[in-house]
Design a protein around this motif. Sequence first.
Motif: not given
Length: 390
Positions: A1-7, A9-17, A22-28
């Motif tokens: 499992m990995t966590t989304i930590i930020r969004v 510039a184009r709106g995609e969630g960025v994971a820890e790795d 797409p369409f992921a929010a921080p904390g997902d």
Amino acid sequence: MTTIIRVAARGEGVAEDGRHVPFAAPGDTLGPDGAITPGLHHQSPPCRHFPTCGGCQLQHLDDESWSAFLTDRIAGALAAQGLSTEIRAAQLSPPRTRRRATLHYDPAGRLGFAAEKSHQLIDLHECHVLAPELFALVRPLKRLLPVFKPKCRLDLHLILADQGVDVLITGVTPSGLAHADAIADFAQAHRIARIAFDDGLGPETHWEPDAVTITLGGKPVPLPPAAFLQATREGEAALVAAVREAIGSPRITADLFAGLGTFALSLPGRVYAAEGGRDAILSLKAGADRAQRLVFTEHRDLYRRPLTTAELDRFDAVVLDPPRAGAREQIDALAAARVPVIAYVSCNPSSFARDAKIMCEGGYRLDWIVPVGQFRWSTHTELAARFSRQ
């Protein structure tokens, strides 16, 4: 499992790795198969057209994470230029408050925004962004426009003015009594302030029972068709408040890229307003004269003929609100000037950060920034900033 930590510039969630999702929010959290498990900041998008419609990119974020996104966009742009400063709480416009929008209509009868990264139109059946007065015209316009038998896509510029909705339709020219009757019936039935058409030779008004105005700084200003206007009243109020706080109570202020007078008519003391758009500066002059405000207007292209350092040094404060490209030509002169305080309003964190670096290298201090989210659930980021001469 990995966590989304930020969004990003184009709106995609960025994971820890480092993955962009797409369409992921921080904390997902992401499962091994890439499935998203929603976290605390992931909300259910309210609109049936999301994510296909290009009008919104971030309906899956709650306000806290959208605010953090705006702040991160600005902080990241500053960091790329080696800068940092206090970034205050973001000022967000509520849903259904957009008073200015451009919709599109095609010969197939679809009317709405273009799909994300596509020219295909989304036929709007609901919208959680547009002011109710604008959205209420979607169905009536779909009944009106086939009368003109358009052979290509039309652009519809809608603005909520003082007298009602101002409509400019580009790409078709009405002709004949049947068209005139259809326009009059539509305008009367829906209390339209003005309806104009532009086939490429400039707007031609076909309905305007009363002169159309927009109130800025408490003063009615003539509104040209499809004029630039801050997207929401709430966003305008946040930007004006930040600008007024930034400059204090100067005796004389320069408002550069003044537009219709969003800031010029809200500032204390005497104001010099420069604007390259002829229709806009004439409207500002008319509004200022009618209100008996001490505003001196000049039709001036600040890219080709920016104010010189000697001209700038006459002012106690400068306000500038340039287009997305920023104000590089004007910033070079400002960085060398002795103006005590500058309020910079921007709709592009990257060009702002580039200009801010020049200002700081010229001896100014970037005191603070207020992020403003006028384009609900959009990646579009605006801000107001204060610079002071060290």
